[in-house]
Design an enzyme around this catalytic site. Structure first.
Site, PDB file in Angstrom:
ATOM      1  N   ASP A   1      23.505  42.799  26.148  1.00 33.51           N
ATOM      2  CA  ASP A   1      24.471  43.896  26.160  1.00 33.51           C
ATOM      3  C   ASP A   1      24.447  44.533  24.774  1.00 33.51           C
ATOM      4  O   ASP A   1      24.489  43.797  23.776  1.00 33.51           O
ATOM      5  CB  ASP A   1      25.861  43.321  26.461  1.00 33.51           C
ATOM      6  CG  ASP A   1      26.886  44.390  26.725  1.00 33.51           C
ATOM      7  OD1 ASP A   1      26.980  44.822  27.867  1.00 33.51           O
ATOM      8  OD2 ASP A   1      27.562  44.799  25.771  1.00 33.51           O
TER       9      ASP A   1
ATOM     10  N   ARG B   1      18.674  43.502  32.122  1.00 30.75           N
ATOM     11  CA  ARG B   1      20.129  43.434  32.258  1.00 30.75           C
ATOM     12  C   ARG B   1      20.453  43.820  33.693  1.00 30.75           C
ATOM     13  O   ARG B   1      20.022  44.855  34.185  1.00 30.75           O
ATOM     14  CB  ARG B   1      20.778  44.435  31.288  1.00 30.75           C
ATOM     15  CG  ARG B   1      22.166  44.893  31.663  1.00 30.75           C
ATOM     16  CD  ARG B   1      23.205  43.872  31.316  1.00 30.75           C
ATOM     17  NE  ARG B   1      24.525  44.315  31.763  1.00 30.75           N
ATOM     18  CZ  ARG B   1      25.407  44.933  30.984  1.00 30.75           C
ATOM     19  NH1 ARG B   1      25.091  45.206  29.732  1.00 30.75           N
ATOM     20  NH2 ARG B   1      26.603  45.254  31.434  1.00 30.75           N
TER      21      ARG B   1
ATOM     22  N   ARG C   1      25.601  38.571  31.440  1.00 30.57           N
ATOM     23  CA  ARG C   1      24.484  39.518  31.279  1.00 30.57           C
ATOM     24  C   ARG C   1      23.452  38.907  30.343  1.00 30.57           C
ATOM     25  O   ARG C   1      23.788  38.147  29.419  1.00 30.57           O
ATOM     26  CB  ARG C   1      24.975  40.859  30.762  1.00 30.57           C
ATOM     27  CG  ARG C   1      25.612  40.879  29.387  1.00 30.57           C
ATOM     28  CD  ARG C   1      27.022  40.450  29.313  1.00 30.57           C
ATOM     29  NE  ARG C   1      27.898  41.001  30.330  1.00 30.57           N
ATOM     30  CZ  ARG C   1      28.480  42.197  30.232  1.00 30.57           C
ATOM     31  NH1 ARG C   1      28.244  42.959  29.200  1.00 30.57           N
ATOM     32  NH2 ARG C   1      29.307  42.595  31.169  1.00 30.57           N
TER      33      ARG C   1
ATOM     34  N   ASP D   1      26.366  47.504  22.607  1.00 28.39           N
ATOM     35  CA  ASP D   1      27.460  48.488  22.558  1.00 28.39           C
ATOM     36  C   ASP D   1      27.415  49.230  21.221  1.00 28.39           C
ATOM     37  O   ASP D   1      27.264  48.582  20.159  1.00 28.39           O
ATOM     38  CB  ASP D   1      28.829  47.793  22.671  1.00 28.39           C
ATOM     39  CG  ASP D   1      29.107  47.242  24.066  1.00 28.39           C
ATOM     40  OD1 ASP D   1      28.650  47.850  25.052  1.00 28.39           O
ATOM     41  OD2 ASP D   1      29.772  46.199  24.168  1.00 28.39           O
TER      42      ASP D   1
HETATM   43  N1  LIG Z   1      32.807  36.734  23.812  1.00 26.62           N
HETATM   44  C1  LIG Z   1      32.418  37.818  24.501  1.00 26.62           C
HETATM   45  N2  LIG Z   1      33.140  38.215  25.570  1.00 26.62           N
HETATM   46  C2  LIG Z   1      32.711  39.310  26.248  1.00 26.62           C
HETATM   47  N3  LIG Z   1      33.252  39.931  27.349  1.00 26.62           N
HETATM   48  C3  LIG Z   1      32.463  40.971  27.649  1.00 26.62           C
HETATM   49  S1  LIG Z   1      32.727  42.035  28.935  1.00 26.62           S
HETATM   50  N4  LIG Z   1      31.422  41.059  26.775  1.00 26.62           N
HETATM   51  C4  LIG Z   1      30.330  42.038  26.804  1.00 26.62           C
HETATM   52  C5  LIG Z   1      30.480  43.045  25.698  1.00 26.62           C
HETATM   53  O1  LIG Z   1      31.327  44.057  26.104  1.00 26.62           O
HETATM   54  C6  LIG Z   1      31.561  40.025  25.883  1.00 26.62           C
HETATM   55  C7  LIG Z   1      30.818  39.597  24.747  1.00 26.62           C
HETATM   56  O2  LIG Z   1      29.780  40.168  24.332  1.00 26.62           O
HETATM   57  N5  LIG Z   1      31.288  38.490  24.098  1.00 26.62           N
END
Ligand SMILES: Nc1nc2nc(S)n(CCO)c2c(=O)[nH]1
Length: 158
Positions: free
Chosen positions: A95, A83, A92, A97
């Site tokens: 990710d 990453r 990325r 979370d």
């Molecule tokens: N659809 C979508 N939009 C996102 N924007 C971010 S920042 N992220 C990263 C997660 O925080 C994402 C994601 O995982 N999916």
């Protein structure tokens, strides 16, 4: 034993392979049991919208790790899968979370649980509901931009 829900996403490289590797590393960790995985969803980027679509999923785990130890593992997996934090909200390879940790509410420099933006993210709530039907209380945000991509019969088939 603790229960936690993790949101996983990827929009760079071989997205499916990245997610599979992240789930494998979690499942192989001595202090983590991957109890359930959601389907995979192809999702329009939220926040920084000028980037490729994501593949997103949510996993339900049981763990003996404390929340911040679990965060350490998630960050180690992100590093292991290359990453790169080029742009904070940008593309990325992987990710992870932490969405929920037991029924705890915590706010530290490193970690806020429940995740502060999960309630406004269909790409989180829709797969989360698959692995925790008891959360049916959520009013789903508009599922626009969240398309079912592939379902699995459990962790072993992922
Ligand atoms: N659809 C979508 N939009 C996102 N924007 C971010 S920042 N992220 C990263 C997660 O925080 C994402 C994601 O995982 N999916």
């Amino acid at each position: 034993m603790n229960e936690s829900y993790l949101s996983l996403g990827s929009n760079m490289g071989n997205r499916l392979e990245m997610l599979k590797q992240a789930v494998r590393i979690l499942a192989e960790h001595t202090s983590i049991e991957v109890v359930a995985i959601s389907s995979l969803y192809e999702t329009e980027p939220v926040g920084f919208t000028k980037q490729d679509p994501f593949l997103n999923m949510v996993v339900r785990i049981r763990t003996t790790l404390a929340a911040l130890e679990l965060l350490d593992v998630c960050q180690e997996i992100e590093l292991e899968l290359h990453r790169e934090r080029l742009v904070r909200w940008g593309p990325r390879t992987i990710d992870l979370d932490i969405l929920l940790y037991n029924q705890d509410a915590m706010e530290t420099e490193r970690l806020i649980v429940p995740h502060p933006r999960m309630h406004e993210r269909a790409f989180v709530l829709i797969p989360l509901l698959e692995v925790n039907p008891s959360l049916k209380g959520f009013n789903l945000p508009d599922p626009q931009g969240v398309q079912l991509w592939k379902s699995y019969d459990g962790v072993d088939t992922f």
